[in-house]
Every structure is written in C-alpha cells, then in structure tokens.
Design an enzyme around this catalytic site. Structure first.
Site, short mmCIF file in Angstrom:
data_model
loop_
_atom_site.label_atom_id
_atom_site.label_comp_id
_atom_site.label_asym_id
_atom_site.label_seq_id
_atom_site.Cartn_x
_atom_site.Cartn_y
_atom_site.Cartn_z
CB ALA A 106 -0.97 0.20 1.33
CE LYS A 111 -1.99 2.20 -7.74
NZ LYS A 111 -0.42 3.29 -7.93
CD GLU A 128 5.23 -0.72 1.98
OE1 GLU A 128 6.08 -1.27 1.40
OE2 GLU A 128 3.70 -0.75 1.14
NE ARG A 133 7.69 1.29 0.00
CZ ARG A 133 7.06 2.08 -1.08
NH1 ARG A 133 7.36 3.30 -1.42
NH2 ARG A 133 5.64 2.25 -1.91
CB CYS A 226 4.02 1.21 -12.12
SG CYS A 226 5.46 0.93 -11.15
#
Length: 466
Positions: A106, A111, A128, A133, A226
């Site tokens: 996450a 998102k 996560e 992070r 991505c």
C-alpha cells in the site's frame, strides 16, 4: 539507457518507439486527486485555479503543473498529489460502499486513500512490508481523514494467512522493476536489468499466491504494476490463471489505455496497458474474480474485538468537539498511558504482526486527564462536525505550521469559543489543533509534522505553474 531494455521496448511498441523516447526526455505527468471525505469538486475547482484538464483515469482527478505539497489544500487533506495514471487501478477495482478491501502493497498511500474515499462505510486493510514506507502510509491515511481502516506493517503472507477469504476486493499493486517510472525515478533506469525483472516476477507470484487465499468467493482481485515487462505482466496473468483454476479473468472496460500483448493462457484483450503516449506514466492492470465452486464452503475465521466502554473523559471530549460519539472503541495500555482508538466499525483481531493503527487515534488517558491526538483533528468526522473551529489566514497558518502560538486579538472570532482544545483550520478544514486560553492558542501540532525552517505555506503569488 540500457540497450537491452530499448530493444525489448521496441518489440512492444515498434511504431511508437521514437515518440516514447522523446517523451522520456519531457517532464513527468503530474496530477491531483480530490478527497471527497473532506471537500467537493465544486469547492476544489473554485479554490484551485491551477487545475488544468481533467484526467481520463479517474473522476475528480486533474493534470497540474508545479509543486503543491505546501498548499493549504494539501496540508488539510483536501487533495492528494498523484501521478494521473496511478489512479487507474482503483477505478478498475469496482468498489461498492460497505465492502471489506485489502491493499496489500500500500505505501505510500495514494491508492489506499483513493479506496477509502469510495468505501466510507466499509473497511480497508492497508499493508506495507517496509517499515519506513509504512509510516509514510499511515501519515497519509491520517492527513486524508480515513477512519474505518487497519494499517499493518508485515509480510503480506503473514497477514493473508490470518484473513482467509475475508475480502470482497483486493488490490495487489505489486513491487516491480519500475520501467514505467523511468521519468520519475532515475534509479529505475540506472538499475534496470533482466535479472531484476525476473526476480520481481518471482516475488510478484508469491504476493499473488497470498492474496488469492484472502479473497472471498465471488470477490475480485486487481493486479497492477508500473512496468512494461511481459514477465511481470501478461506472463504473471497466465501463471495465476493456471495456478488458481478458481480464478477467472474479467473484462476491463475503461476509456483509457490499450490492450496487452499475446501470451498463451490469458486474454490480452482483458488487460490494460498504459504508456506515456496515453497521457500517463507506465502501468499494467488485470482483473480476476474468484468463483464459488472450489471453496464455496470455506468460511473466514477473522474475529472482531468486543467494543470497550469509553471512559467518561473521552465521551466528554467528543461531545465538546463534535457533539456525538463513535460506535466502537478500543484501548491499548502502555505503562501508565491508555491509548484510545475509535471508529464506526468493529475492530479486527489479529493474532500476530505489527499493527500501526486501527481506527482513529483519539488520544491518551493519563491518570485523570485526557490528552487528544493530532490524528483525531484530521479525521473526516472532525472536518465535518467540529464545533470548535478557528479559521486562520495563510500567514497565520504558516506561523502555526512552524510551531508558533497564535496570539488572539480582541477582535478575533476565536474569542467566542471557551478555553480548551480547538481545531485550527484553513477555509474551515482542520490541519491541526491547539489549546486556547483567553489570550492565545498554544500550538499542539507534533514537531515531526511541522514545516521545516525555510519552507512555507503556499500563497497565490507562489504558484509554480506559470
């Protein structure tokens, strides 16, 4: 740029390679997504003259140019700065309010906050693995005012084992080689290798395997990356369909992107690829549904915690601040301090793993007093229902965001409020809190969230999009 990478890209987009190379040298697409938990489209369009054209990837998203991290709208959680096409995966997740949703990978939270805004009466678990992070994820969840959520910092496999077939929707925005982010992160280009692509593909399979076990029969899973690499995209789709016969690939009907590349065992017409030529950075998205047949009799064994009785001091505080309470409370005792959490959803019980936050952190009971938490004042409920607001202009907001107290003049509207804790606001939306007495408001914004020296709240003349 790596020659092997360029040759691989030429196979994917032979007729657009020159355009792609040119776009790599142009500025990164920048975007902004409003937060409906705290504002409306009408308000945002009125207050943000720098909005450009609407993004095709999600409603209430726009292209922008410039840097707006210190804009009052960002500091109050009215919008999230998000690369435009990064919002596409959540739009494909087909969310409905009231659902249980998992965002398995996450951070930093773009998102997750997008999901939370679509299910205000549902429940979101955002996880996560990386601890640093994960803290950024939690900070963004707080700033955007999310309330019914569980934020965890653990291996996704450990989380999913504890939540079998619990989720109506799961997003796996998997860690990847980042080929689609080369304009954003130089490291993605500098560190590219085929070995890393294959290592990412293997790790993604492990993550997907865990996610499938946590998905309800009839639920949907969206897998996104991505990157452009087929090994991490279409080949993983083919793998998951072979590995899990209970999953079927679903159509993706959206007005953006393009179809995938042919790979045996999957339908390239049912995935979505996005290239810079499509108006956003690189993304890949696939969607699956878990059928009822193989696991229809298996039930989730996720337990909830019995709501605790709220201390009278907490109820008094809530009545003073918002005029009502919450349905569920949970406390955690650390030495002589009792930390208090609340939300309008039952708290979940996990047997192991690190929980960073569940619900709104209201504050601490210390001996015979209650000290509120910054997170409460950023919550959606406080933004909507606060009875004790003090609106600041941009200069006052800037001073307050640097930790200074606010001295009250005899003409100040704050004088109509009695002494005690108050929300400090910009255009009626809280960005923090202080403690008021007749002459001043003492600053209570946590030191780690204050603006550093030399950094300031943006003013209209500071706009960077000219």
């Amino acid at each position: 740029m790596d020659e092997q990478y360029l040759k691989r890209m030429e196979k994917l987009i032979p007729d657009e390679m020159d355009q792609y190379i040119n776009l790599l040298e142009s500025p990164l697409y920048q975007g902004l997504r409003l937060n409906p938990l705290k504002t409306s489209t009408e308000t945002l369009e009125k207050n943000l003259p720098f909005l450009k054209e609407k993004s095709p990837f999600a409603p209430d998203s726009w292209y922008v140019e410039g840097h707006y991290g210190n804009h009052a709208g960002h500091l109050t959680g009215q919008f999230y700065l998000q690369e435009p096409s990064a919002s596409s995966a959540v739009e494909i997740l087909d969310l409905k309010d009231g659902m249980n949703v998992l965002d398995l990978c996450a951070a930093p939270g773009s998102k997750s906050t997008q999901i939370a805004a679509k299910i205000p009466n549902g429940f979101l678990v955002c996880n996560e693995l990386d601890s640093k992070r994960a803290q950024a994820l939690l900070s963004n969840m707080e700033r955007m005012g999310v309330e019914n959520f569980l934020c965890t910092n653990m291996d996704g496999r450990d989380l999913c084992r504890q939540m079998p077939e619990f989720f109506d929707r799961i997003l796996v925005d998997a860690p990847c080689s980042g080929e689609g982010m080369m304009r954003k992160h130089d490291a993605a280009s500098e560190k590219w290798s085929l070995e890393n692509v294959l290592a990412c593909s293997a790790r993604q399979k492990e993550i997907l395997e865990s996610a499938v076990s946590a998905l309800k029969p009839g639920g949907q899973l969206v897998y996104s990356t991505c990157t452009y690499a087929p090994e991490e995209n279409e080949e993983n789709v083919a793998w998951i369909l072979k590995q899990f016969p209970e999953l079927k690939q679903l159509e993706i009907s959206v007005p953006f992107g393009r179809k995938g590349i042919p790979v045996k065992g999957m339908d390239e017409n049912k995935v979505c690829r996005i290239f810079p030529m499509d108006g956003g950075e690189g993304h890949f998205i696939a969607r699956f549904e878990k059928t009822d047949q193989e696991f229809k009799n298996r039930k989730s064994n996720v337990k909830t915690l019995t709501s605790e009785r709220a201390d009278p001091l907490v109820i008094q505080f809530l009545n003073e601040q918002i005029g009502h309470s919450f349905t569920d409370f949970h406390t955690e005792k650390i030495n002589d301090t009792i930390k208090v959490y609340a939300m309008n959803h039952p708290f979940l019980r996990l047997k192991k793993g690190k929980i960073l936050r569940q619900g709104i952190y209201l504050g601490d009971l210390i001996k015979k007093r209650f000290e509120p938490a910054h997170a409460f004042f950023l919550s959606q409920t406080n933004a909507k229902d606060s009875k004790r607001k003090v609106d600041l202009n941009l200069d006052e907001m800037d001073h307050f965001m640097h930790g200074e107290q606010l001295n009250l003049t005899s003409e100040s509207k704050a004088n109509s409020l009695s002494s005690g804790y108050v929300s400090v606001c910009s255009d009626g939306i809280p960005f923090g809190y202080g403690k008021k007495d007749p002459s001043r408001i003492t600053n209570k914004i946590p030191k780690g969230l204050r603006l550093p020296s030399g950094s300031h709240v943006m003013k209209p003349e500071d706009r960077t999009d000219h």
